[in-house]
Design a protein around this motif. Structure first.
Motif, short mmCIF file in Angstrom:
data_model
loop_
_atom_site.label_atom_id
_atom_site.label_comp_id
_atom_site.label_asym_id
_atom_site.label_seq_id
_atom_site.Cartn_x
_atom_site.Cartn_y
_atom_site.Cartn_z
N LYS A 143 36.25 29.14 17.42
CA LYS A 143 37.26 29.67 16.75
C LYS A 143 37.64 31.03 17.56
O LYS A 143 36.58 31.89 17.77
CB LYS A 143 36.63 29.98 15.33
CG LYS A 143 36.56 28.91 14.25
CD LYS A 143 35.87 29.12 13.15
CE LYS A 143 36.51 30.11 12.06
NZ LYS A 143 35.78 30.53 10.85
N ILE A 144 38.66 31.47 17.53
CA ILE A 144 39.15 32.40 18.06
C ILE A 144 39.94 33.58 17.35
O ILE A 144 41.03 33.28 16.99
CB ILE A 144 40.17 31.93 19.44
CG1 ILE A 144 39.42 30.95 20.17
CG2 ILE A 144 40.42 33.29 20.39
CD1 ILE A 144 40.23 30.44 21.34
N GLY A 145 39.19 34.85 17.23
CA GLY A 145 39.82 35.93 16.31
C GLY A 145 40.34 36.79 17.17
O GLY A 145 39.60 37.37 18.15
N ILE A 146 41.81 37.11 17.24
CA ILE A 146 42.45 38.04 17.90
C ILE A 146 42.80 39.40 17.31
O ILE A 146 43.50 39.25 16.12
CB ILE A 146 43.55 37.48 18.73
CG1 ILE A 146 43.08 35.95 19.67
CG2 ILE A 146 44.38 38.34 19.78
CD1 ILE A 146 44.11 35.39 20.13
N THR A 147 42.39 40.42 17.87
CA THR A 147 42.69 41.96 16.89
C THR A 147 43.06 42.83 18.11
O THR A 147 42.70 42.97 18.86
CB THR A 147 41.35 42.35 16.29
OG1 THR A 147 40.81 41.38 15.38
CG2 THR A 147 41.81 43.68 15.78
N GLY A 148 44.33 43.37 17.63
CA GLY A 148 45.03 44.42 18.58
C GLY A 148 44.66 45.70 17.73
O GLY A 148 44.54 45.96 16.74
N HIS A 149 44.28 46.68 18.77
CA HIS A 149 43.76 48.13 18.65
C HIS A 149 44.83 49.04 19.09
O HIS A 149 45.29 48.78 20.30
CB HIS A 149 42.26 48.21 19.01
CG HIS A 149 41.52 47.32 18.38
ND1 HIS A 149 40.80 47.58 17.00
CD2 HIS A 149 41.09 45.97 18.65
CE1 HIS A 149 39.98 46.73 16.86
NE2 HIS A 149 40.00 45.58 17.75
N THR A 150 44.91 50.15 18.59
CA THR A 150 45.56 51.18 19.42
C THR A 150 45.04 52.37 19.13
O THR A 150 43.70 52.51 18.63
CB THR A 150 46.94 51.65 18.50
OG1 THR A 150 46.76 52.05 17.29
CG2 THR A 150 48.00 50.27 18.64
N ASP A 151 45.35 53.54 20.01
CA ASP A 151 44.84 54.88 19.74
C ASP A 151 45.48 55.35 18.41
O ASP A 151 46.11 54.86 17.84
CB ASP A 151 44.73 55.68 20.76
CG ASP A 151 46.26 56.25 21.49
OD1 ASP A 151 47.23 56.09 20.58
OD2 ASP A 151 46.47 56.28 22.61
N THR A 152 45.16 56.73 18.41
CA THR A 152 45.97 57.38 17.20
C THR A 152 47.34 58.15 17.36
O THR A 152 47.72 58.79 16.49
CB THR A 152 44.80 58.64 16.66
OG1 THR A 152 44.53 59.55 17.78
CG2 THR A 152 43.61 58.12 16.19
N SER A 153 47.65 58.08 18.59
CA SER A 153 48.94 58.36 18.75
C SER A 153 50.12 57.61 18.23
O SER A 153 49.81 56.45 18.20
CB SER A 153 49.52 58.35 20.38
OG SER A 153 48.50 59.03 21.35
N GLY A 154 51.02 58.22 17.79
CA GLY A 154 51.96 57.62 16.97
C GLY A 154 51.56 57.57 15.11
O GLY A 154 50.43 58.04 14.91
N SER A 155 52.74 57.22 14.59
CA SER A 155 52.44 56.80 13.15
C SER A 155 51.66 55.73 12.92
O SER A 155 51.54 54.77 13.81
CB SER A 155 53.74 56.93 12.39
OG SER A 155 54.17 55.54 12.70
N PRO A 156 50.89 55.84 11.75
CA PRO A 156 49.98 54.74 11.46
C PRO A 156 51.07 53.39 11.22
O PRO A 156 50.55 52.21 11.56
CB PRO A 156 49.49 54.90 9.72
CG PRO A 156 49.25 56.47 10.02
CD PRO A 156 50.66 56.97 10.73
N ASP A 157 52.01 53.37 10.70
CA ASP A 157 52.86 52.08 10.47
C ASP A 157 53.15 51.65 11.99
O ASP A 157 53.27 50.51 12.01
CB ASP A 157 54.11 52.42 9.67
CG ASP A 157 53.85 52.81 8.28
OD1 ASP A 157 52.84 52.29 7.77
OD2 ASP A 157 54.89 53.22 7.60
N LEU A 158 53.56 52.43 12.77
CA LEU A 158 54.04 52.06 14.20
C LEU A 158 52.71 51.51 14.76
O LEU A 158 52.99 50.50 15.37
CB LEU A 158 54.27 53.19 14.94
CG LEU A 158 54.70 52.97 16.67
CD1 LEU A 158 55.95 51.80 16.47
CD2 LEU A 158 55.18 54.22 17.39
N ASN A 159 51.52 52.03 14.63
CA ASN A 159 50.22 51.49 15.36
C ASN A 159 50.09 50.27 14.69
O ASN A 159 49.56 49.38 15.51
CB ASN A 159 49.34 52.60 15.00
CG ASN A 159 49.42 53.69 16.09
OD1 ASN A 159 49.96 53.75 17.06
ND2 ASN A 159 48.77 54.73 15.70
N ASP A 160 49.92 49.78 13.43
CA ASP A 160 49.71 48.83 12.82
C ASP A 160 50.72 47.57 13.20
O ASP A 160 50.25 46.47 13.66
CB ASP A 160 50.12 48.70 11.36
CG ASP A 160 48.77 49.67 10.62
OD1 ASP A 160 47.82 49.72 11.34
OD2 ASP A 160 48.96 50.23 9.24
#
Length: 221
Positions: A143-160
């Motif tokens: 089973k393959i779970g793929i999660t994207g992550h960002t840093d805190t630059s930018g707005s929460p909506d944009l990072n999500d």
């Protein structure tokens, strides 16, 4: 069942239109159209929808990592084999446990290598690594779970949005390269699950990543 058959047929068609094998390098490549079409074709029920806690994408659940941290023989063997297979790529391999105690492998794709700044398009130089990974996991039953992550630059909506779209691009590439789409789960964590604080450029770079968690088919979500 009809939806699965339709998705499979579409994905097969996409391999012929948006994807190809580069005759000069031998690497499987997928263009921007191919990624978009693949993600759309297998969308709602498969890679198209974030599945949150229902996936094996860890969501802060890593407990311990590395060989010698209580790994059983089988997972130690899988870990060493994966390390060897991906040794010449930019993909980083860890062995770990999730909160329920199950063992997993975590393969990290650094976003600064695999994506352009602010983009969810996979960089062409990342194709060989992802192709190698796809060949490694085919037929293994993970089973393959793929999660994207960002840093805190930018707005929460944009990072999500960016984190989710990057995870989906990786899932679309793997699907087009033959990894069973039924095994894939995606989610975007934005900046909520950092590996380091965001106080320095180096740490922010660490936090910009896509994590691919490989678990056994019977792992409890």
């Amino acid at each position: 069942m009809t939806n699965f058959k339709t998705a499979a047929a579409l994905a097969a068609c996409i391999v012929m239109t948006g994807c190809s094998t580069n005759p000069q390098t031998g690497n499987f490549e997928i263009n921007r159209t191919g990624v978009g079409l693949t993600a759309g074709a297998i969308g709602g029920a498969l890679v198209g929808a974030a599945v949150g806690n229902g996936s094996t994408a860890i969501k802060g659940a890593l407990i311990g990592a590395g060989v010698g941290g209580g790994l059983g023989y089988l997972w130690d063997k899988r870990y060493r084999a994966m390390q060897a297979d991906l040794a010449k790529t930019d993909l980083q391999v860890e062995a770990a446990h999730i909160q329920n105690g199950d063992q997993v492998l975590v393969v990290t794709a650094p976003s600064d290598v695999f994506f352009r700044v602010g983009s969810s398009d996979i960089a062409p130089e990342a194709y060989p690594a992802l192709h190698k990974f796809a060949q490694t996991v085919k037929g293994q039953g993970y089973k393959i779970g793929i999660t994207g992550h960002t840093d805190t630059s930018g707005s929460p909506d944009l990072n999500d949005k960016l984190s989710y779209e990057r995870a989906r691009s990786v899932a679309a590439y793997l699907t087009a390269d033959g990894v069973p789409y039924q095994a894939l789960y995606v989610r975007g964590a934005g900046s909520r699950e950092p590996k380091a604080d965001n106080n320095t450029p180096a740490n922010r770079s660490i936090n910009r990543r896509v994590e691919i968690v490989l678990s056994a088919p019977n792992t409890k979500a």
